[in-house]
Design an enzyme around this catalytic site. Structure first.
Site, PDB file in Angstrom:
ATOM      1  N   GLN A 242       1.937 -57.410   0.347  1.00 34.02           N
ATOM      2  CA  GLN A 242       1.199 -56.244  -0.124  1.00 34.02           C
ATOM      3  C   GLN A 242      -0.107 -56.634  -0.798  1.00 34.02           C
ATOM      4  O   GLN A 242      -0.886 -55.758  -1.155  1.00 34.02           O
ATOM      5  CB  GLN A 242       2.062 -55.463  -1.122  1.00 34.02           C
ATOM      6  CG  GLN A 242       3.335 -54.880  -0.540  1.00 34.02           C
ATOM      7  CD  GLN A 242       4.261 -54.335  -1.593  1.00 34.02           C
ATOM      8  OE1 GLN A 242       5.415 -54.731  -1.697  1.00 34.02           O
ATOM      9  NE2 GLN A 242       3.792 -53.398  -2.410  1.00 34.02           N
TER      10      GLN A 242
ATOM     11  N   PHE B 289       8.019 -52.190  -0.755  1.00 29.37           N
ATOM     12  CA  PHE B 289       8.564 -51.542  -1.950  1.00 29.37           C
ATOM     13  C   PHE B 289       8.252 -52.286  -3.242  1.00 29.37           C
ATOM     14  O   PHE B 289       8.938 -52.113  -4.245  1.00 29.37           O
ATOM     15  CB  PHE B 289      10.080 -51.338  -1.822  1.00 29.37           C
ATOM     16  CG  PHE B 289      10.488 -50.613  -0.583  1.00 29.37           C
ATOM     17  CD1 PHE B 289      10.086 -49.310  -0.360  1.00 29.37           C
ATOM     18  CD2 PHE B 289      11.257 -51.236   0.386  1.00 29.37           C
ATOM     19  CE1 PHE B 289      10.452 -48.635   0.791  1.00 29.37           C
ATOM     20  CE2 PHE B 289      11.627 -50.581   1.544  1.00 29.37           C
ATOM     21  CZ  PHE B 289      11.223 -49.274   1.750  1.00 29.37           C
TER      22      PHE B 289
ATOM     23  N   ARG C  87       4.102 -49.616 -18.104  1.00 29.86           N
ATOM     24  CA  ARG C  87       4.239 -48.352 -17.372  1.00 29.86           C
ATOM     25  C   ARG C  87       5.521 -47.623 -17.784  1.00 29.86           C
ATOM     26  O   ARG C  87       5.544 -46.392 -17.827  1.00 29.86           O
ATOM     27  CB  ARG C  87       4.206 -48.590 -15.864  1.00 29.86           C
ATOM     28  CG  ARG C  87       4.151 -47.327 -15.039  1.00 29.86           C
ATOM     29  CD  ARG C  87       3.840 -47.615 -13.585  1.00 29.86           C
ATOM     30  NE  ARG C  87       2.439 -47.872 -13.359  1.00 29.86           N
ATOM     31  CZ  ARG C  87       1.571 -46.959 -12.934  1.00 29.86           C
ATOM     32  NH1 ARG C  87       1.956 -45.718 -12.739  1.00 29.86           N
ATOM     33  NH2 ARG C  87       0.315 -47.278 -12.725  1.00 29.86           N
TER      34      ARG C  87
ATOM     35  N   ARG D 140       8.988 -49.928  -6.254  1.00 33.11           N
ATOM     36  CA  ARG D 140       8.521 -48.544  -6.154  1.00 33.11           C
ATOM     37  C   ARG D 140       8.747 -47.767  -7.462  1.00 33.11           C
ATOM     38  O   ARG D 140       9.867 -47.532  -7.884  1.00 33.11           O
ATOM     39  CB  ARG D 140       9.265 -47.871  -5.008  1.00 33.11           C
ATOM     40  CG  ARG D 140       8.681 -46.571  -4.531  1.00 33.11           C
ATOM     41  CD  ARG D 140       9.451 -46.091  -3.314  1.00 33.11           C
ATOM     42  NE  ARG D 140       8.807 -44.961  -2.667  1.00 33.11           N
ATOM     43  CZ  ARG D 140       9.235 -44.409  -1.526  1.00 33.11           C
ATOM     44  NH1 ARG D 140      10.306 -44.918  -0.923  1.00 33.11           N
ATOM     45  NH2 ARG D 140       8.606 -43.383  -0.986  1.00 33.11           N
TER      46      ARG D 140
ATOM     47  N   PHE E 125       7.436 -48.951 -10.344  1.00 31.85           N
ATOM     48  CA  PHE E 125       6.836 -49.982 -11.199  1.00 31.85           C
ATOM     49  C   PHE E 125       7.067 -49.729 -12.689  1.00 31.85           C
ATOM     50  O   PHE E 125       6.166 -49.771 -13.501  1.00 31.85           O
ATOM     51  CB  PHE E 125       5.328 -50.050 -10.906  1.00 31.85           C
ATOM     52  CG  PHE E 125       4.693 -51.349 -11.320  1.00 31.85           C
ATOM     53  CD1 PHE E 125       4.822 -52.480 -10.533  1.00 31.85           C
ATOM     54  CD2 PHE E 125       3.948 -51.438 -12.483  1.00 31.85           C
ATOM     55  CE1 PHE E 125       4.231 -53.682 -10.905  1.00 31.85           C
ATOM     56  CE2 PHE E 125       3.348 -52.633 -12.863  1.00 31.85           C
ATOM     57  CZ  PHE E 125       3.494 -53.758 -12.069  1.00 31.85           C
TER      58      PHE E 125
ATOM     59  N   ALA F 258       1.221 -49.116  -6.816  1.00 26.60           N
ATOM     60  CA  ALA F 258       0.901 -48.085  -7.800  1.00 26.60           C
ATOM     61  C   ALA F 258       0.516 -46.763  -7.149  1.00 26.60           C
ATOM     62  O   ALA F 258      -0.207 -45.955  -7.735  1.00 26.60           O
ATOM     63  CB  ALA F 258      -0.214 -48.550  -8.745  1.00 26.60           C
TER      64      ALA F 258
ATOM     65  N   GLU G 158       5.197 -43.345  -4.934  1.00 28.37           N
ATOM     66  CA  GLU G 158       6.171 -43.628  -5.978  1.00 28.37           C
ATOM     67  C   GLU G 158       6.780 -42.418  -6.669  1.00 28.37           C
ATOM     68  O   GLU G 158       7.983 -42.411  -6.956  1.00 28.37           O
ATOM     69  CB  GLU G 158       5.534 -44.539  -7.028  1.00 28.37           C
ATOM     70  CG  GLU G 158       5.179 -45.909  -6.508  1.00 28.37           C
ATOM     71  CD  GLU G 158       4.429 -46.736  -7.539  1.00 28.37           C
ATOM     72  OE1 GLU G 158       4.835 -47.884  -7.778  1.00 28.37           O
ATOM     73  OE2 GLU G 158       3.443 -46.228  -8.099  1.00 28.37           O
TER      74      GLU G 158
END
Length: 811
Positions: A245, A276, A358, A390, A392, A559, A761
């Site tokens: 990714q 993911f 997060r 997914r 995060f 994200a 997400e």
């Protein structure tokens, strides 16, 4: 297609086509047809650009790339213990195995022995300290993959180690104050920054709730495992095909491992078979090893992990343990909350700090918290280093406030939906998050109201109460949970993207951007954006493989920002080309630039209709530039990591779900009977793809919270659930027979790409409703007002434990 397509696949394709037809009808096909007639290429449902390749088996993944002559294969020798020291390695037996060309250790790495994405704390190969059971210690390069694997399997007998007592759980690490990064603290109080005001608000509240919650981690379980294919090039160059990714990060880490400059390394990714988050940072170790072997041997080297090795080496979603203390009033409104979050980071930092940030920034979910103190700890253990997944950290943060509110509602004897609504973000002073960002685009109340009506929530609540009163063994549960999810990387500089758009003389268009395609439809959406800007049919546009030599210094596709960032960058490039073509046509026909129109493969000017290809050819003869770069940086973002305050999110995506379950109180088995989802994607770029993402995110999140259980041996530290035979994920049979998914109508208040919103997400939080519906059913087996101590994942065993607890309390 060149390959013969089996009959079964053709039948599957037919089923897919029928499904798409039904989806189109649900999404108002007549409106889409009108949009197409008007020249729009965004906001319409069309198949994934690789759909036919997927169902026919002709889509090329890394392992499908034809191997060059002389290609060697790599396998990894893994540590047999979870903690200790590597004393010596007697690798002569490994080298003597059939087909083995070379065995590499940490001493053979030309550059830096590190693949850490943020901190330099993650060795490519063990350099003395053993960190977890399954840690790569050496790499075997052989003529065939089977030969390499057989030789690598000797690790258990050839490695001499001094074992130590491992730390295997986040609670153990927390007791030892053993963390991968320093603790994080966020305090927001109306009386200032002092936590004493928060404690006072909790103590003086009419009611109080304290408790704890354990939420397990989750394996990404991508269909395509970790793989890299490294091809040495002239002049010390290296071309790496990598299922990743984050090609740019792979480029830099491979360069560091080889001891060369970044320009000597090219990383390419056409597509992934799922990611993911598991291929954001953790693909680096395998890219580095393959590249090191290819450089030292000057031959192509492929490293494709066996599924068991993939589980044993790589990390996954962080499990979290919470302790909370909450004060609230008689209506269930939260007056103050103190929270401790301890995440299971594993042996190195990886992305744990960002995940915790997060999580803290999503604890509020859709609710106003006037007094809040949060303390986050990333526990260091002798297990795999956990990483992006997914959501995060967002799901891990929000699940806790939902657990608290559900507990408050049960303590008050009220419907949990009423308590949730009482705490929603509103207007005036109660629209500022704990991290000081104002929630200016709040639509949660009308969205939930719409779902309450469309799902017939109130009547079903009464029907379920009546069913439970007459059923001793089977109990039903119902829950509605909302979602508010912040969109942007919570590191400012990552919110940027670039793109290249080329228009060829025949009017065809090639697009390259910095995002990666992992099945989510990013390339489809970007192609739609470019087709729309240039007024051409979708078939004219092709998106090429992500390539660090085309667009440099890219951010990870993560994200949920893939379409936001890369769509805007591609739009910028396409707009520049359109403006040049419009100026050329206007000059030729004596018209104004603003009067030139591009639509349906035609250019209209001064009452004349020209073919797009003819305009392109004419522009080329006049030396008009027919390619352009594009760039986009998300505006208005800020973040102070020390105070954990700022404006980290460009906007919020909202949603809500209602789930109904039935639980067998004798066995702990359960079934999802119906799910109603209403989700906000702004002005959708592709409604069919967005609905697919919502459905997939819902089922994946349901798996995390109900059945996907990770188990480590309590003494050795061996991951016991390291294969599909021991790790359970949802299947088609777990989908509810009634599955209603709709898009909330509206446009993004911010200037996102065509006023759409991210969809990757946020839907993963919608199945919170499944977990709390199960808890609701368990409560029906106990005394009125009981609060089931259900933990996640809510496996049948966990459900039975909770049922036993509420029944014991009732007696």
């Amino acid at each position: 297609m060149n390959k013969a397509v089996p009959t079964a696949l053709l039948q599957n394709a037919g089923v897919f086509a029928d499904y798409q037809a039904n989806q189109r009808q649900r999404l108002n096909a007549s409106a889409e047809s009108r949009a197409m007639e008007g020249g729009a290429r965004v906001g319409v449902s069309r198949p994934h650009e690789s759909a036919e390749l997927h169902v026919s088996g002709s889509a090329t993944y890394c392992d499908d790339i034809p191997e060059l002559a002389g290609t060697l294969h790599c396998a990894l020798g893994l540590s047999p213990v979870a903690a200790g020291r590597l004393l010596e390695s007697d690798l002569a037996a490994v080298r003597a195995m059939p087909g083995v060309v070379r065995v590499l250790t940490a001493a053979d790495i030309p550059g830096e022995n590190n693949c850490g994405s943020v901190l330099h704390d993650d060795p490519i190969l063990c350099d003395g300290e053993i960190r977890f059971l399954g840690q790569p210690v050496f790499a075997v390069i052989a003529h065939t993959r089977e030969q390499a694997r057989r030789a690598a399997a000797l690790a258990k007998t050839v490695l001499k180690v001094e074992a130590a007592e491992p730390v295997l759980t986040p609670r153990q690490a927390h007791e030892k104050q053993q963390y991968v990064v320093p603790p994080m603290n966020l305090v927001r109080s109306t009386s200032g920054r002092d936590e004493s005001g928060i404690r006072a608000a909790i103590a003086s509240a009419p009611r109080r709730l304290t408790g704890s919650l354990d939420v397990g981690g989750q394996e990404q379980f991508y269909l395509e495992g970790q793989i890299s294919y490294a091809l040495p090039k002239e002049g010390g160059g290296m071309h790496v095909h990598c299922s990743t990714q984050h090609p740019s990060e792979m480029q830099f880490l491979v360069a560091h491992a080889l001891g060369v400059r970044a320009h000597a390394v090219l990383v390419e990714c056409r597509r992934m078979g799922g990611g993911f988050g598991g291929k954001e940072s953790q693909s680096a170790q395998f890219a580095c090893i393959a590249a090191i072997a290819a450089r030292l041997l000057d031959r192509p080297v492929k490293l494709r992990l066996d599924r068991d090795d993939d589980f044993l080496i790589t990390g996954r979603r962080h499990g979290f343990w919470y302790e909370y203390d909450v004060g609230y009033d008689d209506d269930g409104r939260i007056l103050g909350v103190a929270l401790q979050l301890v995440s299971h980071a594993g042996h190195s930092a990886d992305l744990s700090a960002a995940v915790m940030t997060r999580a803290i920034c999503h604890f509020d979910n859709a609710y106003w918290l006037p007094e809040v103190a949060m303390h986050g700890f990333c526990a260091k253990t002798n297990t795999q280093s956990n990483t992006a997944f997914r959501g995060f950290g967002g799901p891990q943060g929000a699940i806790c406030i939902e657990y608290i509110l559900d507990g408050i509602a049960r303590s008050l004897g009220r419907d949990a939906l009423a308590v949730r609504r009482a705490n929603f973000y509103g207007v005036g002073e109660n629209n500022v998050t704990p991290y000081r960002q104002t929630v200016s685009d709040n639509i949660i109340a009308p969205l939930v109201g719409q779902l309450v009506a469309s799902s017939n929530y109130a009547a079903r609540r009464e029907e379920i109460a009546a069913f439970n009163a007459g059923s001793e063994v089977l109990k039903k549960g119902l829950a509605l949970t909302p979602v508010k999810f912040g969109i942007s990387f919570n590191v400012k500089h990552l919110n940027q993207a670039g793109a290249l758009v080329h228009v060829y003389l025949d009017g065809s268009i090639l697009v390259n951007h910095g995002g990666t395609e992992m099945g989510q439809g990013l390339n489809t959406k970007v192609a739609q954006v470019v087709a729309h800007e240039l007024g051409v049919n979708f078939g004219r546009v092709r998106v090429s493989a992500t390539d660090t030599s085309k667009v440099a210094n890219t951010s990870a596709t993560a994200a949920s920002t893939g379409s936001d960032l890369n769509g805007k960058a591609a739009q910028d490039a396409a707009q520049k080309i359109r403006q040049r073509l419009a100026a050329h046509v206007a000059q030729q026909h004596g018209a104004r630039i603003e009067d030139v129109r591009f639509a349906n493969d035609q250019v209209t000017v001064a009452g004349k209709t020209l073919d797009f290809s003819a305009v392109v050819a004419s522009a080329y003869l006049e030396r008009v530039q027919l390619w352009s770069d594009g760039f986009y940086a998300t505006p208005g973002l800020s973040w102070d990591a020390k105070t954990m305050t700022g404006h980290p999110f460009y906007y919020y995506a909202y949603g809500a779900a209602v789930s109904e379950v039935v639980v067998d109180t004798l066995t702990g088995e359960w079934k999802l009977l119906r799910a109603d989802l209403l989700h906000d994607v702004g002005q959708s770029l592709n409604p069919a793809i967005d609905i697919g993402q919502i459905e997939g995110g819902f089922i994946q999140g349901m798996g995390w919270l109900t059945m996907e259980e990770l188990v480590w041996h309590p003494k050795s530290g061996l991951l016991m659930t390291h294969a599909p035979s021991t790790y359970k994920i949802p299947t088609a049979n777990d989908c509810p027979p009634t599955f209603n998914v709709r898009l909330f109508e509206g446009r993004n208040a911010e200037d996102s790409i065509h006023r759409s919103k991210a969809v990757g997400e946020p839907p993963l939080l919608l199945p919170f409703s499944v977990f709390f519906a199960i808890r609701d059913a368990i409560a029906a087996a106990g005394a009125p007002g009981c609060v089931p101590p259900l933990q996640a994942p809510a496996t049948s065993e966990a459900i039975l434990r909770a049922i036993t607890a509420v029944q014991a309390a009732a007696h």
